[in-house]
Each structure stands twice: as structure tokens, then as C-alpha cells.
Design a protein around this motif. Structure first.
Motif, PDB file in Angstrom:
ATOM      1  N   VAL A  45     -23.014  14.205 -94.063  1.00  0.00           N
ATOM      2  CA  VAL A  45     -22.695  14.937 -92.822  1.00  0.00           C
ATOM      3  C   VAL A  45     -21.312  15.563 -92.926  1.00  0.00           C
ATOM      4  CG1 VAL A  45     -22.235  14.686 -90.342  1.00  0.00           C
ATOM      5  CG2 VAL A  45     -24.219  13.561 -91.366  1.00  0.00           C
ATOM      6  N   ASP A  46     -20.353  14.797 -93.416  1.00  0.00           N
ATOM      7  CA  ASP A  46     -18.994  15.315 -93.580  1.00  0.00           C
ATOM      8  C   ASP A  46     -18.963  16.452 -94.600  1.00  0.00           C
ATOM      9  OD1 ASP A  46     -18.014  13.455 -91.781  1.00  0.00           O
ATOM     10  OD2 ASP A  46     -17.538  11.983 -93.324  1.00  0.00           O
ATOM     11  N   THR A  47     -19.700  16.293 -95.688  1.00  0.00           N
ATOM     12  CA  THR A  47     -19.718  17.324 -96.729  1.00  0.00           C
ATOM     13  C   THR A  47     -20.303  18.621 -96.199  1.00  0.00           C
ATOM     14  OG1 THR A  47     -19.932  15.651 -98.468  1.00  0.00           O
ATOM     15  CG2 THR A  47     -20.574  17.910 -99.021  1.00  0.00           C
ATOM     16  N   LEU A  48     -21.418  18.529 -95.481  1.00  0.00           N
ATOM     17  CA  LEU A  48     -22.057  19.728 -94.944  1.00  0.00           C
ATOM     18  C   LEU A  48     -21.134  20.444 -93.960  1.00  0.00           C
ATOM     19  CD1 LEU A  48     -24.546  21.540 -94.680  1.00  0.00           C
ATOM     20  CD2 LEU A  48     -25.394  19.989 -92.900  1.00  0.00           C
ATOM     21  N   ALA A  49     -20.474  19.695 -93.076  1.00  0.00           N
ATOM     22  CA  ALA A  49     -19.572  20.306 -92.097  1.00  0.00           C
ATOM     23  C   ALA A  49     -18.407  21.006 -92.786  1.00  0.00           C
ATOM     24  CB  ALA A  49     -19.051  19.239 -91.132  1.00  0.00           C
ATOM     25  N   SER A  50     -17.817  20.359 -93.774  1.00  0.00           N
ATOM     26  CA  SER A  50     -16.669  20.952 -94.467  1.00  0.00           C
ATOM     27  C   SER A  50     -17.072  22.183 -95.268  1.00  0.00           C
ATOM     28  CB  SER A  50     -16.014  19.915 -95.391  1.00  0.00           C
ATOM     29  OG  SER A  50     -15.426  18.872 -94.645  1.00  0.00           O
ATOM     30  N   LEU A  51     -18.208  22.112 -95.968  1.00  0.00           N
ATOM     31  CA  LEU A  51     -18.638  23.250 -96.773  1.00  0.00           C
ATOM     32  C   LEU A  51     -18.991  24.450 -95.908  1.00  0.00           C
ATOM     33  CD1 LEU A  51     -20.813  21.640 -99.604  1.00  0.00           C
ATOM     34  CD2 LEU A  51     -18.498  22.575 -99.755  1.00  0.00           C
ATOM     35  N   ILE A  60     -14.080  15.580-103.072  1.00  0.00           N
ATOM     36  CA  ILE A  60     -13.535  16.906-102.778  1.00  0.00           C
ATOM     37  C   ILE A  60     -13.170  17.623-104.066  1.00  0.00           C
ATOM     38  CG2 ILE A  60     -11.563  18.116-101.741  1.00  0.00           C
ATOM     39  CD1 ILE A  60     -11.564  15.982 -99.542  1.00  0.00           C
ATOM     40  N   ALA A  61     -12.536  16.915-104.989  1.00  0.00           N
ATOM     41  CA  ALA A  61     -12.171  17.518-106.275  1.00  0.00           C
ATOM     42  C   ALA A  61     -13.413  17.961-107.037  1.00  0.00           C
ATOM     43  CB  ALA A  61     -11.362  16.524-107.101  1.00  0.00           C
ATOM     44  N   LEU A  62     -14.474  17.150-106.993  1.00  0.00           N
ATOM     45  CA  LEU A  62     -15.713  17.518-107.681  1.00  0.00           C
ATOM     46  C   LEU A  62     -16.346  18.749-107.051  1.00  0.00           C
ATOM     47  CD1 LEU A  62     -17.900  16.931-109.769  1.00  0.00           C
ATOM     48  CD2 LEU A  62     -18.963  15.367-108.113  1.00  0.00           C
ATOM     49  N   PHE A  90      -6.002  23.894 -96.454  1.00  0.00           N
ATOM     50  CA  PHE A  90      -6.001  24.279 -95.042  1.00  0.00           C
ATOM     51  C   PHE A  90      -7.196  23.671 -94.300  1.00  0.00           C
ATOM     52  CE2 PHE A  90      -3.899  28.192 -96.974  1.00  0.00           C
ATOM     53  CZ  PHE A  90      -2.632  27.672 -96.795  1.00  0.00           C
ATOM     54  N   LEU A  91      -8.326  23.561 -94.979  1.00  0.00           N
ATOM     55  CA  LEU A  91      -9.495  22.944 -94.352  1.00  0.00           C
ATOM     56  C   LEU A  91      -9.223  21.489 -94.001  1.00  0.00           C
ATOM     57  CD1 LEU A  91     -12.550  22.904 -93.617  1.00  0.00           C
ATOM     58  CD2 LEU A  91     -12.964  22.191 -95.976  1.00  0.00           C
ATOM     59  N   ILE A  92      -8.693  20.733 -94.955  1.00  0.00           N
ATOM     60  CA  ILE A  92      -8.412  19.313 -94.719  1.00  0.00           C
ATOM     61  C   ILE A  92      -7.395  19.147 -93.597  1.00  0.00           C
ATOM     62  CG2 ILE A  92      -7.543  17.195 -95.745  1.00  0.00           C
ATOM     63  CD1 ILE A  92     -10.286  18.130 -96.762  1.00  0.00           C
ATOM     64  N   ALA A 122      -8.169  17.291 -90.101  1.00  0.00           N
ATOM     65  CA  ALA A 122      -7.408  16.073 -89.810  1.00  0.00           C
ATOM     66  C   ALA A 122      -6.864  16.071 -88.394  1.00  0.00           C
ATOM     67  CB  ALA A 122      -6.264  15.928 -90.805  1.00  0.00           C
ATOM     68  N   ILE A 123      -6.583  17.259 -87.857  1.00  0.00           N
ATOM     69  CA  ILE A 123      -5.961  17.344 -86.535  1.00  0.00           C
ATOM     70  C   ILE A 123      -6.994  17.428 -85.427  1.00  0.00           C
ATOM     71  CG2 ILE A 123      -4.462  18.768 -85.076  1.00  0.00           C
ATOM     72  CD1 ILE A 123      -2.920  19.518 -87.573  1.00  0.00           C
ATOM     73  N   ALA A 124      -8.040  18.222 -85.630  1.00  0.00           N
ATOM     74  CA  ALA A 124      -9.020  18.428 -84.560  1.00  0.00           C
ATOM     75  C   ALA A 124     -10.400  18.613 -85.157  1.00  0.00           C
ATOM     76  CB  ALA A 124      -8.632  19.645 -83.712  1.00  0.00           C
ATOM     77  N   ALA A 125     -11.153  17.519 -85.237  1.00  0.00           N
ATOM     78  CA  ALA A 125     -12.528  17.592 -85.725  1.00  0.00           C
ATOM     79  C   ALA A 125     -13.222  16.282 -85.378  1.00  0.00           C
ATOM     80  CB  ALA A 125     -12.576  17.844 -87.233  1.00  0.00           C
ATOM     81  N   THR A 126     -14.530  16.318 -85.376  1.00  0.00           N
ATOM     82  CA  THR A 126     -15.315  15.108 -85.162  1.00  0.00           C
ATOM     83  C   THR A 126     -16.159  14.759 -86.379  1.00  0.00           C
ATOM     84  OG1 THR A 126     -17.086  16.427 -84.143  1.00  0.00           O
ATOM     85  CG2 THR A 126     -15.431  15.474 -82.675  1.00  0.00           C
ATOM     86  N   GLU A 127     -16.128  15.627 -87.381  1.00  0.00           N
ATOM     87  CA  GLU A 127     -16.803  15.361 -88.642  1.00  0.00           C
ATOM     88  C   GLU A 127     -16.205  16.263 -89.703  1.00  0.00           C
ATOM     89  OE1 GLU A 127     -20.852  16.146 -87.762  1.00  0.00           O
ATOM     90  OE2 GLU A 127     -20.583  18.312 -87.576  1.00  0.00           O
ATOM     91  N   GLY A 128     -16.323  15.864 -90.943  1.00  0.00           N
ATOM     92  CA  GLY A 128     -15.744  16.618 -92.044  1.00  0.00           C
ATOM     93  C   GLY A 128     -15.019  15.682 -92.996  1.00  0.00           C
ATOM     94  N   LEU A 129     -14.823  16.127 -94.222  1.00  0.00           N
ATOM     95  CA  LEU A 129     -14.188  15.282 -95.227  1.00  0.00           C
ATOM     96  C   LEU A 129     -12.745  14.949 -94.856  1.00  0.00           C
ATOM     97  CD1 LEU A 129     -15.638  17.108 -98.362  1.00  0.00           C
ATOM     98  CD2 LEU A 129     -16.373  14.914 -97.423  1.00  0.00           C
TER      99      LEU A 129
END
Length: 273
Positions: free
Chosen positions: A73-79, A244-246, A208-210, A214-221
Motif C-alpha cells: 500500500v505504501d509503495t503504490l501510494a508513493s509511486l 526505496i533504493a531498489l 522531496f517525496l519522502i 513525512a509531514i502530511a500523509a496517511t500512507e506512503g514509504l
């Protein structure tokens, strides 16, 4: 034979590629064993078994609260955020970079503004983005765009300006107008550098994504890493960082292969140079 002229074989090159990673793994294993021997409850350098348990829990066991597999779920949201922002940035960078590089009037008008924006640290205006765009997805996407788009514009503008003048003069002699020169002469030569520029800005885009997550999200890496940091859960944080590196490495590799497949003439020329 001079060292600069010595090229390793394919097998040797693969060995040299893997050697630094193997050394890091050995160093981590020795340091972890030493710390755990002194304090079995140490959380700073968990054992490999702790990593395996954490990966099983985050990736293959449904959350008791939501029933979701948190890592995916976190991976999909971040991507989704990253790919949208990078795609928009690449499109804007291509258009404005070519236009600024080709048309002196446009360059005189927009180039100083782009330069000024590129010098502003994106993290400094993060609160402004949250105020203007809210705490939803738009603010995180805009943070990435503002962070990498000016860099792409400046790079592609310089690439456009560095094209051989003879090509442009010959196209004008044959009766091509400015639009035709941009599409038929400039654009094919700028697309490979565009992919290279995107590859170089991927690291900043992830940063910038991280930060936004980190400040305002409910899901993501980034959200997950900063959520569990209060528990010093390094057995989860380190696998997330490696994941994340991979992902970044896979994206970079795919872009490199795409460039080599779509523009073999460009890479052949680079190898000759």
C-alpha cells in the motif's frame, strides 16, 4: 599498460560491482553481532532474523487494523505521487527547455525566472505549499515538481543551445520555419538528454517525496518510516530504506534501457566520443 586503459572483463566487472555491497554486508553483520552480544535488546543494528520477521509482517501479513498489506500500500501510494510529478516535470522541462533554448525572446523573458526558482530550496517553501494546496496529494506532487522541474528546464535549455548551429542554418536554408525546426531537428536530439536528466533528478525527486509524506500523509514509504521512527524500529526502517533504493535503481535502469532502445544512434555516438 596504463591503468586508465585497462578494462575489466564482464565477469570481473560484475565482481567489482558486487564487492562494495558484500563488504558493507560483512561490516554490518560484524557490528550487529558485537552490539547484540553486549545487549541482546539493542535496536540500532538488528539481526538478520529481525529483518526477515519485519518484512514478513509488513509485506505478507495483513494489518490487524486495516487488513491491508502495508508495504505494498505504501509503495503504490508513493509511486503514484512520484511518477505523476516526474512525468509532469519532464513534459514542462522539455517544452520550456526547447523553447527557451531556441527562441531568444522567450529565453530573455523566462530564463531568469527559471534560474531564480531553481535556486530556492524547495523544502523552504514546503509550508507555503501546504497552505496553498492543502495537505492532500497535490501539495506533495507540487513539491517534487518545484524541486526538479527548473533543473530539467535549465539542463534542456543548455542542451538545445549547444546543438550545432550548422544544423539550424541548413534547416532554415531549406525553408523550415521555427516550429518545424523545433519538431524535426531539435526535438529528436533533445529526447535522449531529457531521459538522462530525469535519471539524474530521480534522487532529488525521492527526497522531496519522502519529505512531503513525512509531514502530511496517511500512507506512503516516507510516512511509514517517520511513523515508526519513534519506536526505534530499525528492523522496519532499514528494509524500507533498502526498498526505496531498489525502486529507484529499477526506475533508473528502465530509463537507461528505454533510452538505449529508442535512441541507439545517440548512445553509439557517445561511445565513440
Amino acid at each position: 599498460m596504463r591503468l586508465m586503459n585497462s578494462k575489466p572483463s564482464r565477469a570481473m566487472r560484475l565482481t567489482l560491482n558486487l564487492l562494495p555491497f558484500a563488504i558493507l554486508l560483512v561490516i554490518y553483520t560484524l557490528a550487529s553481532d558485537a552490539r547484540l552480544l553486549e545487549n541482546p535488546s539493542d535496536k540500532l543494528l538488528p539481526a538478520w532474523s529481525s529483518f526477515a520477521d519485519a518484512i514478513e509482517r509488513m509485506a505478507f501479513t495483513p494489518s490487524k487494523r486495516t487488513g491491508e498489506y502495508l508495504l505494498w500500500v505504501d509503495t503504490l501510494a508513493s509511486l503514484q505521487r512520484l511518477l505523476l510529478a516526474v512525468g509532469i516535470s519532464a513534459l514542462i522541462g522539455l517544452i520550456l527547455g526547447v523553447v527557451n533554448g531556441m527562441l531568444p525572446v522567450m529565453r530573455a523573458t523566462f530564463s531568469p525566472l527559471v534560474t531564480a526558482i531553481s535556486l530556492i530550496p524547495p523544502m523552504a517553501i514546503l509550508p507555503v505549499l501546504f497552505i496553498v494546496f492543502g495537505l492532500g496529494e497535490l501539495s506533495k506532487v507540487m513539491l517534487i515538481i518545484i524541486g526538479i522541474c527548473p533543473i530539467l528546464i535549465r539542463d534542456l535549455q543548455q542542451r538545445t543551445q549547444s546543438l550545432p548551429v550548422e544544423q539550424l542554418l541548413k534547416a532554415q536554408t531549406l525553408g523550415a520555419n521555427s516550429w518545424q525546426i523545433m519538431i524535426r531537428v531539435v526535438l529528436p536530439q533533445i529526447l535522449p538528454p531529457l531521459i538522462s536528466a530525469v535519471r539524474l533528478t530521480l534522487g532529488s525527486a525521492w527526497l522531496f517525496l519522502i519529505a512531503g509524506e513525512a509531514i502530511a500523509a496517511t500512507e506512503g514509504l516516507g510516512y511509514r518510516i517517520f511513523l515508526i521512527r519513534r519506536y526505534l524500529a530499525m528492523d522496519v526502517i532499514l528494509p524500507y530504506v533498502l526498498w526505496i533504493a531498489l525502486l529507484a535503481f529499477v526506475m533508473d535502469t528502465l530509463l537507461r534501457l528505454l533510452s538505449a532502445k529508442a535512441f541507439p544512434w545517440y548512445h553509439g555516438k557517445r561511445e565513440q566520443e
